[in-house]
Design a protein around this motif. Sequence first.
Motif, PDB file in Angstrom:
ATOM      1  N   ARG A  22      21.917 -14.013  25.759  1.00  0.00           N
ATOM      2  CA  ARG A  22      22.370 -15.700  25.616  1.00  0.00           C
ATOM      3  C   ARG A  22      21.273 -15.756  25.452  1.00  0.00           C
ATOM      4  O   ARG A  22      19.931 -15.876  26.175  1.00  0.00           O
ATOM      5  CB  ARG A  22      22.849 -16.163  27.620  1.00  0.00           C
ATOM      6  CG  ARG A  22      23.988 -14.799  27.670  1.00  0.00           C
ATOM      7  CD  ARG A  22      24.968 -14.877  25.870  1.00  0.00           C
ATOM      8  NE  ARG A  22      25.679 -16.324  25.414  1.00  0.00           N
ATOM      9  CZ  ARG A  22      26.002 -16.233  24.124  1.00  0.00           C
ATOM     10  NH1 ARG A  22      26.283 -14.476  23.509  1.00  0.00           N
ATOM     11  NH2 ARG A  22      26.305 -17.217  23.144  1.00  0.00           N
ATOM     12  N   PRO A  23      20.646 -16.977  24.787  1.00  0.00           N
ATOM     13  CA  PRO A  23      19.912 -17.829  24.570  1.00  0.00           C
ATOM     14  C   PRO A  23      19.535 -18.472  25.500  1.00  0.00           C
ATOM     15  O   PRO A  23      20.210 -19.448  25.666  1.00  0.00           O
ATOM     16  CB  PRO A  23      20.005 -18.507  22.854  1.00  0.00           C
ATOM     17  CG  PRO A  23      21.610 -18.561  23.074  1.00  0.00           C
ATOM     18  CD  PRO A  23      22.210 -17.391  23.300  1.00  0.00           C
ATOM     19  N   GLY A  24      17.958 -18.718  25.804  1.00  0.00           N
ATOM     20  CA  GLY A  24      17.719 -19.336  27.061  1.00  0.00           C
ATOM     21  C   GLY A  24      17.458 -21.125  26.306  1.00  0.00           C
ATOM     22  O   GLY A  24      17.510 -20.527  25.051  1.00  0.00           O
ATOM     23  N   PRO A  25      17.051 -21.861  27.050  1.00  0.00           N
ATOM     24  CA  PRO A  25      16.409 -23.503  26.365  1.00  0.00           C
ATOM     25  C   PRO A  25      15.144 -22.527  25.027  1.00  0.00           C
ATOM     26  O   PRO A  25      14.045 -21.783  25.737  1.00  0.00           O
ATOM     27  CB  PRO A  25      16.002 -23.792  27.682  1.00  0.00           C
ATOM     28  CG  PRO A  25      16.691 -23.192  28.733  1.00  0.00           C
ATOM     29  CD  PRO A  25      16.557 -21.427  28.564  1.00  0.00           C
ATOM     30  N   GLY A  26      15.165 -23.401  24.369  1.00  0.00           N
ATOM     31  CA  GLY A  26      13.999 -23.361  22.955  1.00  0.00           C
ATOM     32  C   GLY A  26      14.641 -22.010  22.611  1.00  0.00           C
ATOM     33  O   GLY A  26      13.971 -21.276  21.677  1.00  0.00           O
ATOM     34  N   GLU A  27      15.264 -21.072  22.922  1.00  0.00           N
ATOM     35  CA  GLU A  27      15.663 -19.540  22.188  1.00  0.00           C
ATOM     36  C   GLU A  27      16.602 -19.471  20.810  1.00  0.00           C
ATOM     37  O   GLU A  27      17.779 -20.514  21.238  1.00  0.00           O
ATOM     38  CB  GLU A  27      15.793 -18.275  22.967  1.00  0.00           C
ATOM     39  CG  GLU A  27      14.426 -18.476  24.200  1.00  0.00           C
ATOM     40  CD  GLU A  27      14.584 -17.214  25.172  1.00  0.00           C
ATOM     41  OE1 GLU A  27      14.040 -16.326  25.444  1.00  0.00           O
ATOM     42  OE2 GLU A  27      16.479 -17.039  24.874  1.00  0.00           O
ATOM     43  N   VAL A  28      16.969 -18.765  20.383  1.00  0.00           N
ATOM     44  CA  VAL A  28      17.811 -18.813  19.428  1.00  0.00           C
ATOM     45  C   VAL A  28      18.984 -17.823  19.555  1.00  0.00           C
ATOM     46  O   VAL A  28      17.732 -16.847  19.841  1.00  0.00           O
ATOM     47  CB  VAL A  28      17.572 -19.160  17.755  1.00  0.00           C
ATOM     48  CG1 VAL A  28      17.113 -20.424  17.933  1.00  0.00           C
ATOM     49  CG2 VAL A  28      16.835 -17.983  17.017  1.00  0.00           C
ATOM     50  N   LEU A  29      20.243 -17.133  19.443  1.00  0.00           N
ATOM     51  CA  LEU A  29      20.456 -15.494  19.131  1.00  0.00           C
ATOM     52  C   LEU A  29      20.689 -15.632  18.015  1.00  0.00           C
ATOM     53  O   LEU A  29      20.704 -16.628  16.759  1.00  0.00           O
ATOM     54  CB  LEU A  29      21.622 -15.987  20.395  1.00  0.00           C
ATOM     55  CG  LEU A  29      23.197 -14.629  19.411  1.00  0.00           C
ATOM     56  CD1 LEU A  29      21.778 -13.357  20.438  1.00  0.00           C
ATOM     57  CD2 LEU A  29      24.004 -14.832  20.285  1.00  0.00           C
TER      58      LEU A  29
END
Length: 349
Positions: A22-29
């Motif tokens: 799962r993407p965290g803050p500031g991330e993408v999946l």
Amino acid sequence: MRAVVFENYERFPSLTDAPEPRPGPGEVLLRVAGAGACHSDVSVYRHFKEGSPGAQRPPFVLGHENAGWVEELGEGVSDRVEVGAAHLVYGPIGCGHCRMCARGRDTYCENAATMPYLAVGLGRDGGMAEYMTVPAHHLVPLGDADPVDAAPLADAGLTPYHAIKQALPHLAGGGRHALVIGLGGLGQIGVQILGALTGATVIATDVKPEARARAERNGAVTVGGGDRQVEEIREITGGRGVDAAFDFVGITPTIAAAAGAMAQGGRLSVVGIAGGTHEFSFFTNPYESYVTNTYWGTVGELWEVVDMYRAGRIRPEVERFAMEDALEAYRRLEAGEISGRAVVVPNEA
């Protein structure tokens, strides 16, 4: 999801089921389109011992050459990142706060010793899986370019590009010569980059005739191995030697061959991480020539690599493998049976 996991030191990886990230803050999946198999992966699972330099703590998903389609945005990611768009992934991940990271030079992060990992696929879960998470600012848009064929550019394109770009002052002007040692995935793209960025005569050497033939198709003059290797390289330069050399192998004999072919004032960049050493002597080293090393490249340079790819100036040679055949890709890579770059394709377009 299916993933190739490095589970323990000095043990061949496994193809297994892993939880979808799962993407965290500031991330993408990212839904992975292609993941390149690299010799650095082989070093991770075959050669590094616990606690040795470069060793990354298992378990984690391999794959540091990745491209894919944005599937989901994490908290705080700008809607300018379009869901469904294809991107190449910049692999190195630094602390994000030091002077080097501020310049996009995560590979030279000043706080690397305190980081829990080096990069996606090197300590942090990588792209040999159906899905992966990526810091949003590490995405480089591919537009309508094929993300499967683009995947190796994240390392096999960026690493030679950075080394060559650093050496460009040595290749400016007429009558210059560049030497490429080792014509695997990085060396072949290196030949193409030298042809695109310089007017230098590119000399390329490898023990494999088929590798030399591919380099010749991209404009290189080639030399085989053997006792006369350095002599033949110098003959091509009229006896002067090469102005810039790039060793994509990095063992002691290849470094020695490159050093023996150097011109005065030349630059030898050791790119291959094989642990070779070089002996210096004032009386044998060509005046004002030097040996240096480079590692990967910057995120800004990866944008430039993608520009060259989209313009058709560089073309990775890719052999595709389905996800269920990913371990076979690594077996063939270790056996020296891969021509160009093996790319695992976990998802259809």
